[in-house]
Design a protein around this motif. Structure first.
Motif, PDB file in Angstrom:
ATOM      1  N   ILE A  67       0.847  -1.200   0.000  1.00  0.00           N
ATOM      2  CA  ILE A  67       0.000   0.000   0.000  1.00  0.00           C
ATOM      3  C   ILE A  67       0.879   1.246   0.000  1.00  0.00           C
ATOM      4  CG2 ILE A  67      -1.704   1.314   1.332  1.00  0.00           C
ATOM      5  CD1 ILE A  67      -2.615  -1.439   2.486  1.00  0.00           C
ATOM      6  N   ASP A  68       0.515   2.216  -0.830  1.00  0.00           N
ATOM      7  CA  ASP A  68       1.226   3.496  -0.880  1.00  0.00           C
ATOM      8  C   ASP A  68       0.776   4.328   0.313  1.00  0.00           C
ATOM      9  OD1 ASP A  68       2.141   6.071  -1.360  1.00  0.00           O
ATOM     10  OD2 ASP A  68       1.808   5.966  -3.512  1.00  0.00           O
ATOM     11  N   THR A  69       1.615   4.392   1.355  1.00  0.00           N
ATOM     12  CA  THR A  69       1.201   5.081   2.578  1.00  0.00           C
ATOM     13  C   THR A  69       1.266   6.593   2.443  1.00  0.00           C
ATOM     14  OG1 THR A  69       3.438   5.032   3.533  1.00  0.00           O
ATOM     15  CG2 THR A  69       1.990   3.164   3.998  1.00  0.00           C
ATOM     16  N   LEU A  70       1.952   7.083   1.432  1.00  0.00           N
ATOM     17  CA  LEU A  70       1.960   8.529   1.214  1.00  0.00           C
ATOM     18  C   LEU A  70       0.627   9.013   0.655  1.00  0.00           C
ATOM     19  CD1 LEU A  70       5.546   9.051  -0.259  1.00  0.00           C
ATOM     20  CD2 LEU A  70       4.790   9.155   2.120  1.00  0.00           C
ATOM     21  N   ARG A  71      -0.011   8.165  -0.168  1.00  0.00           N
ATOM     22  CA  ARG A  71      -1.297   8.539  -0.764  1.00  0.00           C
ATOM     23  C   ARG A  71      -2.478   8.117   0.100  1.00  0.00           C
ATOM     24  NH1 ARG A  71      -0.942   7.386  -7.310  1.00  0.00           N
ATOM     25  NH2 ARG A  71       0.837   8.766  -7.737  1.00  0.00           N
ATOM     26  N   ASP A  72      -2.355   6.969   0.764  1.00  0.00           N
ATOM     27  CA  ASP A  72      -3.501   6.436   1.504  1.00  0.00           C
ATOM     28  C   ASP A  72      -3.033   5.858   2.839  1.00  0.00           C
ATOM     29  OD1 ASP A  72      -5.986   5.566   2.244  1.00  0.00           O
ATOM     30  OD2 ASP A  72      -6.140   3.973   0.740  1.00  0.00           O
ATOM     31  N   PRO A  73      -2.602   6.688   3.780  1.00  0.00           N
ATOM     32  CA  PRO A  73      -2.095   6.177   5.056  1.00  0.00           C
ATOM     33  C   PRO A  73      -3.138   5.414   5.858  1.00  0.00           C
ATOM     34  CG  PRO A  73      -2.368   8.567   5.135  1.00  0.00           C
ATOM     35  CD  PRO A  73      -2.535   8.158   3.706  1.00  0.00           C
ATOM     36  N   ALA A  74      -4.406   5.771   5.725  1.00  0.00           N
ATOM     37  CA  ALA A  74      -5.451   5.113   6.506  1.00  0.00           C
ATOM     38  C   ALA A  74      -5.594   3.640   6.120  1.00  0.00           C
ATOM     39  CB  ALA A  74      -6.781   5.831   6.318  1.00  0.00           C
ATOM     40  N   ALA A  75      -5.244   3.293   4.878  1.00  0.00           N
ATOM     41  CA  ALA A  75      -5.435   1.925   4.400  1.00  0.00           C
ATOM     42  C   ALA A  75      -4.523   0.923   5.098  1.00  0.00           C
ATOM     43  CB  ALA A  75      -5.205   1.865   2.885  1.00  0.00           C
ATOM     44  N   VAL A  76      -3.445   1.391   5.684  1.00  0.00           N
ATOM     45  CA  VAL A  76      -2.489   0.489   6.314  1.00  0.00           C
ATOM     46  C   VAL A  76      -2.450   0.654   7.824  1.00  0.00           C
ATOM     47  CG1 VAL A  76      -0.428   1.970   6.280  1.00  0.00           C
ATOM     48  CG2 VAL A  76      -0.179  -0.504   5.959  1.00  0.00           C
ATOM     49  N   ARG A  77      -3.185   1.619   8.341  1.00  0.00           N
ATOM     50  CA  ARG A  77      -3.036   1.992   9.750  1.00  0.00           C
ATOM     51  C   ARG A  77      -3.322   0.840  10.705  1.00  0.00           C
ATOM     52  NH1 ARG A  77      -4.847   7.731   9.878  1.00  0.00           N
ATOM     53  NH2 ARG A  77      -2.828   7.958   8.874  1.00  0.00           N
TER      54      ARG A  77
END
Length: 328
Positions: A67-77
């Motif tokens: 997961i691209d945490t720079l674009r979608d940090p909530a997806a990996v939280r």
């Protein structure tokens, strides 16, 4: 080899004119303890906070679990546990209450009782945060990072401020956590800690990666260089210093001689054959030292080699960047 569980590519972060992270790249494999090592102010905490989606980046790419945490940090939280340095809780909250509260934030939380058993906190379940020792607070901090059942845990400056015994006990806990299947990113400025725990690591200095590999690879990759330390009795010390200083001037396997401990110890550094220069000279002079030992190379030697300066883990922490709270 499995796909990396964490990938950082050409990461860059600035605060005005200050470059905190400059083109940092590394990859972490599943199940590793991966170290991010360097002195205070090097850019370590900024790197992992950006990786975790807690900071924005000025350039580069970061992927955690694909997961691209720079674009979608909530997806990996929910799959990433974070223990940041200098974190704190309310003085009156107990260990069990803190874990229960944090567990309520997740749909698939770990069992707080099992975490307390894993991290040797079960006997302190009803103790208030303010009454915990430094080591107990660090164990609770690890437990809170794990309560969401993460696949990856970031542990930042985990043992800063602990005494040596508590530090080593915490190292054993980190290994225990890794054995449960959690991949760990360990941020540290303690070379001994990284050498003991890390499968692989990067050394960051002034925002850039200056070395990468396993501790053994980095140490073995040092060119030449062995040190023999000779300790003399008080009556023999002056003659011993003179003898070994003379050896340094005429033997091709000796690079330098350093005197310490009030003149009683002489460290002779040179090629891997330096021992063959020292021992015959002592025998020929019929000079029997109190002790002769070879010195094992460490990550501190690696740091000296890649930065050109001595590493000081006790150095004062650099002041935070204005308005950013960046600690390293």
């Amino acid at each position: 080899m499995a796909d990396p569980i964490v990938e950082v590519r050409n990461l860059r972060k600035t605060y005005g004119a200050k470059v905190a992270v400059d083109d940092v790249s590394f990859a972490v494999q599943p199940g590793e303890i991966f170290g991010i090592l360097g002195p205070n102010g090097a850019g370590k905490t900024t790197t992992v906070e950006t990786l975790a989606g807690l900071r924005s980046a000025d350039g580069g790419a970061v992927r955690v679990l694909g997961i691209d945490t720079l674009r979608d940090p909530a997806a990996v939280r929910d799959r990433l546990g974070v223990q940041l340095q200098e974190s704190s809780l309310h003085d009156k909250i107990t260990v069990a209450e803190a874990l229960g509260l944090f567990a309520s934030f997740y749909d698939d939380a770990a069992d707080p009782r099992e975490l307390m058993e894993l991290l040797d906190l079960a006997d302190h379940a009803d103790k208030q945060f303010a009454r915990l020792s430094g080591g107990q607070k660090q164990r609770l901090s690890i437990a809170l990072a794990l309560v969401g059942n993460p696949q990856v845990a970031i542990l930042d400056e985990l043992t800063t401020g602990l005494d040596p015994q508590a530090r080593r006990a915490t190292w054993e806990l980190v290994e225990r956590v890794r054995d449960t299947g959690v991949t760990i990113l360990l941020v540290s400025h303690f070379m001994e800690e990284a050498e003991r725990l890390c499968d692989r690591l990067v050394v960051i200095d002034a925002g850039r990666v200056v070395a990468e590999g396993s501790p053994a690879e980095l140490i073995d990759g040092l060119e030449g260089g062995r040190t023999v330390v000779v300790r003399f009795a008080t009556d023999d010390a002056a003659r011993g210093r003179t003898l070994l200083a003379d050896v340094a001037t005429r033997h091709p396997d000796v690079d330098r001689v350093e005197v310490s401990d009030g003149g009683l110890e002489v460290a002779v550094t040179g090629t891997p054959r330096v021992l063959f220069a020292v021992v015959p000279a002592l025998a020929e002079a019929d000079l029997v030292p109190d002790d002769v030992r070879t010195v094992t190379r460490t990550l501190e030697d690696v740091f000296l080699a890649v930065t050109g300066r001595t590493y000081d883990p006790q150095a004062e922490r650099e002041p935070a960047l204005a308005g950013e709270g960046d600690r390293s």
